[in-house]
Scaffold this motif. Sequence first.
Motif, PDB file in Angstrom:
ATOM      1  N   VAL A   1       0.837  -1.202   0.000  1.00 18.24           N
ATOM      2  CA  VAL A   1       0.000   0.000   0.000  1.00 18.24           C
ATOM      3  C   VAL A   1       0.873   1.255   0.000  1.00 18.24           C
ATOM      4  N   ASP A   2       1.965   1.244   0.762  1.00 18.97           N
ATOM      5  CA  ASP A   2       2.892   2.381   0.734  1.00 18.97           C
ATOM      6  C   ASP A   2       3.475   2.567  -0.667  1.00 18.97           C
ATOM      7  N   ALA A   3       3.823   1.463  -1.322  1.00 21.40           N
ATOM      8  CA  ALA A   3       4.355   1.546  -2.687  1.00 21.40           C
ATOM      9  C   ALA A   3       3.312   2.109  -3.641  1.00 21.40           C
ATOM     10  N   PHE A   4       2.063   1.696  -3.466  1.00 23.47           N
ATOM     11  CA  PHE A   4       0.963   2.219  -4.281  1.00 23.47           C
ATOM     12  C   PHE A   4       0.832   3.728  -4.088  1.00 23.47           C
ATOM     13  N   GLU A   5       0.946   4.178  -2.857  1.00 24.48           N
ATOM     14  CA  GLU A   5       0.859   5.618  -2.600  1.00 24.48           C
ATOM     15  C   GLU A   5       2.068   6.349  -3.181  1.00 24.48           C
ATOM     16  N   ASP A   6       3.250   5.707  -3.134  1.00 25.20           N
ATOM     17  CA  ASP A   6       4.426   6.300  -3.783  1.00 25.20           C
ATOM     18  C   ASP A   6       4.202   6.468  -5.286  1.00 25.20           C
ATOM     19  N   LEU A   7       3.574   5.480  -5.892  1.00 25.75           N
ATOM     20  CA  LEU A   7       3.310   5.533  -7.326  1.00 25.75           C
ATOM     21  C   LEU A   7       2.287   6.620  -7.675  1.00 25.75           C
ATOM     22  N   GLY A   8       1.388   6.910  -6.754  1.00 25.79           N
ATOM     23  CA  GLY A   8       0.336   7.884  -7.028  1.00 25.79           C
ATOM     24  C   GLY A   8      -0.692   7.375  -8.015  1.00 25.79           C
ATOM     25  N   ALA A   9      -0.860   6.069  -8.093  1.00 27.14           N
ATOM     26  CA  ALA A   9      -1.810   5.482  -9.040  1.00 27.14           C
ATOM     27  C   ALA A   9      -3.244   5.664  -8.553  1.00 27.14           C
ATOM     28  N   ASP A  10      -4.178   5.531  -9.485  1.00 28.08           N
ATOM     29  CA  ASP A  10      -5.586   5.684  -9.137  1.00 28.08           C
ATOM     30  C   ASP A  10      -6.153   4.445  -8.449  1.00 28.08           C
ATOM     31  N   TYR A  11      -5.768   3.246  -8.935  1.00 34.50           N
ATOM     32  CA  TYR A  11      -6.364   2.013  -8.418  1.00 34.50           C
ATOM     33  C   TYR A  11      -5.288   0.986  -8.096  1.00 34.50           C
ATOM     34  N   PHE A  12      -5.488   0.318  -6.970  1.00 33.03           N
ATOM     35  CA  PHE A  12      -4.614  -0.758  -6.488  1.00 33.03           C
ATOM     36  C   PHE A  12      -5.298  -2.087  -6.776  1.00 33.03           C
ATOM     37  N   ILE A  13      -4.566  -3.009  -7.404  1.00 34.31           N
ATOM     38  CA  ILE A  13      -5.090  -4.361  -7.645  1.00 34.31           C
ATOM     39  C   ILE A  13      -4.062  -5.352  -7.111  1.00 34.31           C
ATOM     40  N   PRO A  14      -4.419  -6.165  -6.100  1.00 31.08           N
ATOM     41  CA  PRO A  14      -3.458  -7.117  -5.542  1.00 31.08           C
ATOM     42  C   PRO A  14      -3.238  -8.296  -6.483  1.00 31.08           C
ATOM     43  N   THR A  15      -2.013  -8.755  -6.568  1.00 33.55           N
ATOM     44  CA  THR A  15      -1.687  -9.904  -7.407  1.00 33.55           C
ATOM     45  C   THR A  15      -1.037 -10.993  -6.557  1.00 33.55           C
ATOM     46  N   GLN A  16      -1.035 -12.203  -7.079  1.00 31.56           N
ATOM     47  CA  GLN A  16      -0.295 -13.355  -6.551  1.00 31.56           C
ATOM     48  C   GLN A  16      -0.857 -13.915  -5.242  1.00 31.56           C
ATOM     49  N   TRP A  17      -2.038 -13.512  -4.841  1.00 29.99           N
ATOM     50  CA  TRP A  17      -2.616 -14.085  -3.636  1.00 29.99           C
ATOM     51  C   TRP A  17      -3.583 -15.195  -4.043  1.00 29.99           C
ATOM     52  N   GLY A  18      -3.899 -16.077  -3.112  1.00 28.92           N
ATOM     53  CA  GLY A  18      -4.980 -17.039  -3.311  1.00 28.92           C
ATOM     54  C   GLY A  18      -4.705 -18.195  -4.238  1.00 28.92           C
ATOM     55  N   THR A  19      -3.448 -18.397  -4.668  1.00 28.16           N
ATOM     56  CA  THR A  19      -3.164 -19.468  -5.629  1.00 28.16           C
ATOM     57  C   THR A  19      -2.163 -20.479  -5.084  1.00 28.16           C
ATOM     58  N   PHE A  20      -0.998 -20.027  -4.705  1.00 27.86           N
ATOM     59  CA  PHE A  20       0.041 -20.905  -4.171  1.00 27.86           C
ATOM     60  C   PHE A  20       0.408 -20.457  -2.756  1.00 27.86           C
ATOM     61  N   ARG A  21       0.824 -21.415  -1.947  1.00 21.52           N
ATOM     62  CA  ARG A  21       1.369 -21.064  -0.637  1.00 21.52           C
ATOM     63  C   ARG A  21       2.880 -21.037  -0.786  1.00 21.52           C
TER      64      ARG A  21
END
Length: 359
Positions: free
Chosen positions: A300-320
């Motif tokens: 989330v901090d990286a997203f705020e650094d980027l100043g992007a409009d929308y955050f979409i999480p990746t790589q969750w929910g598939t592999f442990r």
Amino acid sequence: MINWKGIAVVAATLVLLSACLLDPRPFDEGAWRQSVAGMQVEDLYSEHQRDGVFFNPWLGSTRGFGGLIRWQLSTKGEYTDEAEEYLPELIPELLDRIEQLKADKDFLVWIGHGTFLIRIDSIYFLTDPILSDRALLPKRKTRPAMNMEELAGLDLPLQVIISHNHYDHLDVGTIKALPEQSRIHVPLGLRSYVQKYHKGEVVEYDWWDEKEFDGWKLTSLPAQHWSRRIGQGRDTTLWASFMIEAGGKVIYLGGDSGYFIGFQEFGRLYPKIDYALMPTTAYHPRWFMHYPHMNVEEAVDAFEDLGADYFIPTQWGTFRLGDEPPGLAIQDLQDLIEERKLDEAQYLVPKLGEIVELE
């Protein structure tokens, strides 16, 4: 004659060593963030390959084989039953639903893990495609929204973007299934490897390389990660994040990365990023994972650094891939949104196979 005294000494040593290894190593979050704050922007543009080996010139990693062994032998964290069981929902019949969309409608859809299908201005992008049942050893917890046969049947000139050579991002089985007219974009050192399995065009990128293709642009950017694969020595191929500019839209593909000063620089260089696909996986235990992987707070901090409009999480929910359950990232994200009083509308958590229309 059996030396029982020597055997006893060896046994005692092994017990003590095991006890040390089984204790999780403490981790100082404050000290780590101070290290990040001390990074210099100039290092992002510095030499990052020497004697055939790539490296991150801003902050060296302390990870190594010894750390890997210690992690595997360490006591694992305990998680609630809810956290262990939480997984994303799958919406079926993706291709049928895509066919029902208007031809000029831009969208993205989460296929699973780091794999997204994106359409912008009639250009199709596929990110870090893995449709196989395993990432070398880890087995999928959820099936992808598209299977190999459906991928092979796509009569489309796909623009396939691969961030690095780890098995959950570069999957040979999926590469073999790509339509031949697909063009694959890879970091330095991976072109010859990918060409063994794909007859179409393969384009290679160093950090900061910009390449234009019929009105759209792809830029390779630094990431704080590493590379290794059977048959490829550690860090002998590059890792990267990417920025897509097409049809008036700008999309950041985070690949895999720890938290570093690069996000601030990317936000400065690209003042209007529409969507940021941010990695959220394998962040426990923190003492071992903090360098190459962000936890949710850092994402989330990286997203705020980027100043992007929308955050979409990746790589969750598939592999442990770390100690934490595959779905924990979204529970952590929901808690953080409430704790920081963030704008929920900026945080998009699509289901598997859910079509997100791009504004």
